[in-house]
Design a protein around this motif. Structure first.
Motif, PDB file in Angstrom:
ATOM      1  N   VAL A  86       9.752  -8.371 -59.967  1.00  0.00           N
ATOM      2  CA  VAL A  86       9.455  -7.607 -58.750  1.00  0.00           C
ATOM      3  C   VAL A  86       7.956  -7.657 -58.449  1.00  0.00           C
ATOM      4  CG1 VAL A  86       9.571  -5.329 -57.682  1.00  0.00           C
ATOM      5  CG2 VAL A  86      11.441  -6.119 -59.132  1.00  0.00           C
ATOM      6  N   ARG A  87       7.121  -7.510 -59.472  1.00  0.00           N
ATOM      7  CA  ARG A  87       5.667  -7.579 -59.241  1.00  0.00           C
ATOM      8  C   ARG A  87       5.252  -8.971 -58.791  1.00  0.00           C
ATOM      9  NH1 ARG A  87       5.377  -4.678 -64.237  1.00  0.00           N
ATOM     10  NH2 ARG A  87       4.744  -6.623 -65.245  1.00  0.00           N
ATOM     11  N   GLY A  88       5.924  -9.992 -59.294  1.00  0.00           N
ATOM     12  CA  GLY A  88       5.575 -11.358 -58.929  1.00  0.00           C
ATOM     13  C   GLY A  88       5.863 -11.699 -57.484  1.00  0.00           C
ATOM     14  N   LEU A  89       6.658 -10.875 -56.789  1.00  0.00           N
ATOM     15  CA  LEU A  89       6.942 -11.135 -55.374  1.00  0.00           C
ATOM     16  C   LEU A  89       5.682 -11.080 -54.533  1.00  0.00           C
ATOM     17  CD1 LEU A  89      10.218  -9.032 -54.984  1.00  0.00           C
ATOM     18  CD2 LEU A  89      10.048 -11.504 -55.237  1.00  0.00           C
ATOM     19  N   THR A  90       4.700 -10.287 -54.966  1.00  0.00           N
ATOM     20  CA  THR A  90       3.442 -10.160 -54.217  1.00  0.00           C
ATOM     21  C   THR A  90       2.276 -10.828 -54.943  1.00  0.00           C
ATOM     22  OG1 THR A  90       3.085  -7.998 -55.275  1.00  0.00           O
ATOM     23  CG2 THR A  90       4.184  -8.022 -53.128  1.00  0.00           C
ATOM     24  N   ASP A  91       2.565 -11.585 -56.007  1.00  0.00           N
ATOM     25  CA  ASP A  91       1.516 -12.265 -56.764  1.00  0.00           C
ATOM     26  C   ASP A  91       1.485 -13.733 -56.345  1.00  0.00           C
ATOM     27  OD1 ASP A  91      -0.206 -13.395 -58.674  1.00  0.00           O
ATOM     28  OD2 ASP A  91       0.410 -11.965 -60.207  1.00  0.00           O
ATOM     29  N   ARG A  92       0.377 -14.182 -55.793  1.00  0.00           N
ATOM     30  CA  ARG A  92       0.276 -15.559 -55.292  1.00  0.00           C
ATOM     31  C   ARG A  92       0.331 -16.582 -56.422  1.00  0.00           C
ATOM     32  NH1 ARG A  92      -4.455 -15.205 -50.605  1.00  0.00           N
ATOM     33  NH2 ARG A  92      -3.334 -13.727 -49.239  1.00  0.00           N
ATOM     34  N   ARG A  93       0.086 -16.170 -57.645  1.00  0.00           N
ATOM     35  CA  ARG A  93       0.145 -17.104 -58.769  1.00  0.00           C
ATOM     36  C   ARG A  93       1.577 -17.406 -59.193  1.00  0.00           C
ATOM     37  NH1 ARG A  93      -3.533 -13.346 -62.481  1.00  0.00           N
ATOM     38  NH2 ARG A  93      -1.959 -11.958 -61.611  1.00  0.00           N
ATOM     39  N   CYS A  94       2.526 -16.607 -58.766  1.00  0.00           N
ATOM     40  CA  CYS A  94       3.924 -16.765 -59.171  1.00  0.00           C
ATOM     41  C   CYS A  94       4.630 -17.740 -58.233  1.00  0.00           C
ATOM     42  CB  CYS A  94       4.637 -15.413 -59.168  1.00  0.00           C
ATOM     43  SG  CYS A  94       6.330 -15.480 -59.803  1.00  0.00           S
ATOM     44  N   ALA A  95       5.244 -18.770 -58.820  1.00  0.00           N
ATOM     45  CA  ALA A  95       5.984 -19.777 -58.040  1.00  0.00           C
ATOM     46  C   ALA A  95       7.489 -19.649 -58.208  1.00  0.00           C
ATOM     47  CB  ALA A  95       5.540 -21.181 -58.465  1.00  0.00           C
ATOM     48  N   LEU A  96       7.954 -18.561 -58.797  1.00  0.00           N
ATOM     49  CA  LEU A  96       9.370 -18.395 -59.129  1.00  0.00           C
ATOM     50  C   LEU A  96      10.228 -18.318 -57.879  1.00  0.00           C
ATOM     51  CD1 LEU A  96      11.390 -17.982 -61.464  1.00  0.00           C
ATOM     52  CD2 LEU A  96      11.027 -15.513 -61.204  1.00  0.00           C
ATOM     53  N   GLN A  97      11.319 -19.099 -57.874  1.00  0.00           N
ATOM     54  CA  GLN A  97      12.289 -19.076 -56.778  1.00  0.00           C
ATOM     55  C   GLN A  97      13.716 -18.872 -57.274  1.00  0.00           C
ATOM     56  OE1 GLN A  97      11.914 -22.411 -54.120  1.00  0.00           O
ATOM     57  NE2 GLN A  97       9.686 -22.343 -54.111  1.00  0.00           N
ATOM     58  N   VAL A  98      13.996 -19.257 -58.528  1.00  0.00           N
ATOM     59  CA  VAL A  98      15.333 -19.108 -59.095  1.00  0.00           C
ATOM     60  C   VAL A  98      15.210 -18.489 -60.485  1.00  0.00           C
ATOM     61  CG1 VAL A  98      17.430 -20.266 -59.854  1.00  0.00           C
ATOM     62  CG2 VAL A  98      16.236 -21.082 -57.815  1.00  0.00           C
ATOM     63  N   LEU A  99      15.845 -17.339 -60.688  1.00  0.00           N
ATOM     64  CA  LEU A  99      15.890 -16.675 -61.993  1.00  0.00           C
ATOM     65  C   LEU A  99      17.325 -16.742 -62.498  1.00  0.00           C
ATOM     66  CD1 LEU A  99      14.601 -14.928 -64.228  1.00  0.00           C
ATOM     67  CD2 LEU A  99      15.186 -12.918 -62.853  1.00  0.00           C
ATOM     68  N   ASP A 100      17.538 -17.460 -63.594  1.00  0.00           N
ATOM     69  CA  ASP A 100      18.876 -17.663 -64.149  1.00  0.00           C
ATOM     70  C   ASP A 100      19.007 -16.847 -65.430  1.00  0.00           C
ATOM     71  OD1 ASP A 100      21.305 -18.518 -65.089  1.00  0.00           O
ATOM     72  OD2 ASP A 100      20.963 -20.624 -64.662  1.00  0.00           O
ATOM     73  N   LEU A 101      19.826 -15.803 -65.385  1.00  0.00           N
ATOM     74  CA  LEU A 101      20.052 -14.920 -66.530  1.00  0.00           C
ATOM     75  C   LEU A 101      21.479 -15.021 -67.053  1.00  0.00           C
ATOM     76  CD1 LEU A 101      18.206 -11.719 -65.233  1.00  0.00           C
ATOM     77  CD2 LEU A 101      17.294 -13.544 -66.653  1.00  0.00           C
ATOM     78  N   CYS A 102      22.178 -16.077 -66.721  1.00  0.00           N
ATOM     79  CA  CYS A 102      23.566 -16.241 -67.156  1.00  0.00           C
ATOM     80  C   CYS A 102      23.628 -16.364 -68.683  1.00  0.00           C
ATOM     81  CB  CYS A 102      24.184 -17.482 -66.518  1.00  0.00           C
ATOM     82  SG  CYS A 102      24.274 -17.401 -64.714  1.00  0.00           S
ATOM     83  N   GLY A 103      24.507 -15.574 -69.298  1.00  0.00           N
ATOM     84  CA  GLY A 103      24.650 -15.599 -70.744  1.00  0.00           C
ATOM     85  C   GLY A 103      23.594 -14.815 -71.490  1.00  0.00           C
ATOM     86  N   LEU A 104      22.796 -14.018 -70.780  1.00  0.00           N
ATOM     87  CA  LEU A 104      21.712 -13.288 -71.435  1.00  0.00           C
ATOM     88  C   LEU A 104      22.210 -12.097 -72.225  1.00  0.00           C
ATOM     89  CD1 LEU A 104      18.656 -12.770 -71.857  1.00  0.00           C
ATOM     90  CD2 LEU A 104      18.674 -11.484 -69.712  1.00  0.00           C
ATOM     91  N   GLN A 105      23.253 -11.438 -71.761  1.00  0.00           N
ATOM     92  CA  GLN A 105      23.665 -10.188 -72.358  1.00  0.00           C
ATOM     93  C   GLN A 105      24.116 -10.381 -73.801  1.00  0.00           C
ATOM     94  OE1 GLN A 105      25.046 -11.547 -69.715  1.00  0.00           O
ATOM     95  NE2 GLN A 105      27.213 -11.914 -70.074  1.00  0.00           N
ATOM     96  N   GLY A 106      23.841  -9.354 -74.614  1.00  0.00           N
ATOM     97  CA  GLY A 106      24.296  -9.340 -75.994  1.00  0.00           C
ATOM     98  C   GLY A 106      25.379  -8.297 -76.181  1.00  0.00           C
ATOM     99  N   ASP A 107      25.650  -7.956 -77.437  1.00  0.00           N
ATOM    100  CA  ASP A 107      26.641  -6.929 -77.742  1.00  0.00           C
ATOM    101  C   ASP A 107      25.963  -5.574 -77.795  1.00  0.00           C
ATOM    102  OD1 ASP A 107      28.630  -8.864 -78.009  1.00  0.00           O
ATOM    103  OD2 ASP A 107      28.120  -9.212 -80.112  1.00  0.00           O
ATOM    104  N   GLU A 108      26.551  -4.599 -77.095  1.00  0.00           N
ATOM    105  CA  GLU A 108      25.982  -3.255 -77.084  1.00  0.00           C
ATOM    106  C   GLU A 108      25.910  -2.728 -78.516  1.00  0.00           C
ATOM    107  OE1 GLU A 108      24.736  -1.721 -74.638  1.00  0.00           O
ATOM    108  OE2 GLU A 108      25.641  -2.414 -72.769  1.00  0.00           O
ATOM    109  N   GLY A 109      24.723  -2.227 -78.884  1.00  0.00           N
ATOM    110  CA  GLY A 109      24.549  -1.673 -80.211  1.00  0.00           C
ATOM    111  C   GLY A 109      24.351  -2.696 -81.304  1.00  0.00           C
ATOM    112  N   GLY A 110      24.110  -3.957 -80.954  1.00  0.00           N
ATOM    113  CA  GLY A 110      23.915  -4.988 -81.950  1.00  0.00           C
ATOM    114  C   GLY A 110      22.546  -4.921 -82.589  1.00  0.00           C
TER     115      GLY A 110
END
Length: 562
Positions: A86-110
């Motif tokens: 969210v902060r990078g949306l207004t940061d000119r140094r950030c070139a991010l256009q696609v954030l892929d978080l597929c498969g990131l989640q773990g097991d609750e309480g692991g």
């Protein structure tokens, strides 16, 4: 896990956050990935936030498949990543256009306090809504500055106009006015009025454009134009697997319907305990190009609800996986309209052109497998049918179907196997011998005699990587025969074997069910001694150090097989 020199250096660099201002500005873009991985591995959320906020590449992928023993990222690190996006949306140094978080989640309480699927979904939706609110605030501030700037220009023009008229009147230059003539005076007045008219038109046009931006909604006669405007406002596309239940439903709906700098896309959708109408709403909001699979659990769909959802699922061209667990589908009851419902269900499945995985758990479909599977246009690669009360006719059809030779993963657990169904099982394994990699026959009532007849077919599956036979009533002798066969299968890496009957406390029935084997207490004196010693001796004599044997049903995971 052996770390490379770059990884070791990156871990040392991110270990001291106080020194980050001195080195972060000089880091080349090629080292950002190594530094971010080291920050996740060492649980340095502040370093994660600083790296992501100025991410130098168009794409950032965090998650995916993890190797054995590799823990999921820490919850604090994931939260720092989302805040930095969210902060990078207004940061000119950030070139991010696609954030892929597929498969990131773990097991609750692991271990390591990972963020589970539900928590990650809620955090992502909150991030999308907050980014939209921030963009609206920034837009209002920019609009206010624009209006103030425009008002200042208007006042300046008015002052200049008044000063010019005052100078001409104070000089009393009547001769010049006569020289100019009345027509020219009229021309000047008309030019002045023309400029004011153009100025008014410009103001109205600007206000109209601003009003359209603020009130733009999907649909209507200008749908294509508005969609282009919405997509042009998107700065970062966020891809993730979403887990939705009754508690998170409203937040997910709000995030998917929000138009702002972050656009949420879903790869795999898992829903639990929500109604058919809510599932329909979710499917209508999801982008149709990205969804690969849907998992519906503990929702009372009924046959009518599933028939209602299938046409919606067919609108997702890349849908490959459909999983239905405990969804109250029961075809055993003789009620009016059952044949028509089955026909509609078959027609709906026929429209899923890219389906490769079908999982049906506890749906009670005895004798109806042919109606369902024969309608699928493409052969399945993964078929999971636990607790389906499959009949001999069902297994006979499956062994001769167009799916048999392409199956890579098959789960028939808790379906009874006896002398009448054993020939169909053997024929099915023969058809799938070159493709089958994961097989589950847990709780199928396999005795020593039935297993002896099945072992040749199992041994012929030369591509098999994991085999699960838990909760089957085998003796120590039957278990030893199973392990001797397993060590001769070069591709086999995991074997989930049942505790032999001799390891249970006295009182167990002669032919116990899987539920009895699960609940009956084990004899602690023999559980880890006699059986384990004998199995380890067979492994050692065969030289199979790469074969993992376990009787731990709760912690068994076939997906960890390399």
């Amino acid at each position: 896990m052996v770390l490379s020199l770059v990884s070791l250096c990156a871990r040392e660099v991110v270990s001291d956050h106080s020194s980050s201002p001195s080195w972060l500005r000089w880091v080349p873009r090629e080292l950002y990935r190594a530094l971010l991985e080291a920050s996740f591995r060492s649980c340095r959320p502040l370093a994660v936030g600083e790296l992501v906020q100025r991410w130098p590449e168009r794409t950032l992928r965090v998650g995916g498949s993890r190797k054995r023993g590799q823990a999921a990222p820490n919850r604090l690190c994931i939260q720092a990543l989302l805040l930095a996006v969210v902060r990078g949306l207004t940061d000119r140094r950030c070139a991010l256009q696609v954030l892929d978080l597929c498969g990131l989640q773990g097991d609750e309480g692991g271990m390591g306090d990972p963020m589970g699927g539900w928590s990650l979904t809620v955090a992502l939706c909150t991030m999308v809504v907050q980014a939209r609110a921030g963009a609206q605030r920034a837009q209002r501030r920019e609009g206010e500055r624009e209006r103030k700037r425009f008002s200042a220009l208007e006042r300046e023009k008015d002052v200049k106009r008044e000063r010019g008229l005052w100078k001409r009147e104070s000089n009393g230059d009547e001769v010049d006015r006569k020289t100019l003539g009345g027509d020219n005076s009229e021309g000047m007045r008309s030019c002045g009025s023309l400029n004011e008219e153009e100025l008014a038109k410009g103001v109205r046009r600007r206000m109209e454009m601003e009003r359209r931006r603020e009130t733009a909604l999907p649909g209507g006669s200008r749908k294509e134009t508005e969609e282009k405007e919405v997509n042009s406002d998107v700065l970062v596309h966020v891809r993730a697997d979403l887990f939705v239940n009754a508690r998170s439903w409203e937040r997910v709906r709000a995030a998917l319907s929000t138009q702002g700098p972050l656009k949420l896309q879903c790869r795999y959708l898992r829903v639990e305990e929500i109604s058919v109408s809510s599932i329909r709403t979710l499917l209508d909001l999801l982008p149709h190009q990205g969804l690969l699979g849907i998992d519906i659990r503990y929702s009372s769909l009924g046959v009518a609800g599933l028939v209602e959802l299938l046409p919606l699922l067919s609108t997702f061209p890349f849908l490959q996986s459909l999983r239905l667990h405990y969804c109250n589908l029961d075809f055993r009851r003789d009620h009016p309209g059952q044949e028509e419902a089955l026909r509609e269900l078959s027609q709906g499945l026929a429209k899923l052109q890219e389906l490769r995985r079908l999982s049906l758990t506890a749906l009670r479909l005895p004798g109806q497998l042919r109606v369902l599977l024969s309608s699928l246009p493409q052969p399945l690669e993964i078929l999971e049918l636990p607790y389906l009360s499959l009949s001999p006719a069902d297994l006979a059809y499956l062994s001769c179907s167009h799916h048999a030779s392409t199956l890579q993963q098959l789960d028939l657990s808790e379906n009874s196997v006896d002398e009448s169904t054993l020939p169909s099982i053997r024929r099915l394994l023969s058809q799938a011998s070159s493709s089958l990699q994961h097989l589950t026959l847990s709780g199928c009532g396999l005795t020593d005699g039935l297993l002896a007849l099945l072992l040749p077919s199992l041994g012929g599956c030369w591509a098999l990587k994991s085999l699960a036979l838990a909760l089957n009533p085998l003796s120590v002798a039957g278990l030893m025969n199973l392990v001797r066969m397993a060590v001769r299968m070069p591709s086999l890496r995991h074997l989930l074997y049942p505790n032999p009957l001799e390891d249970y406390q006295p009182g167990l029935p002669d032919q116990p069910s899987s539920a009895q084997l699960l609940d009956w207490p084990l004899d602690e004196a023999t559980e880890f001694n006699t059986t384990s010693i004998q199995l380890n001796r067979v492994l050692k004599e065969s030289g199979r150090s790469d074969l993992f044997l376990t009787c731990d049903l709760l912690n068994y995971d076939k997906d960890l097989v390399d």
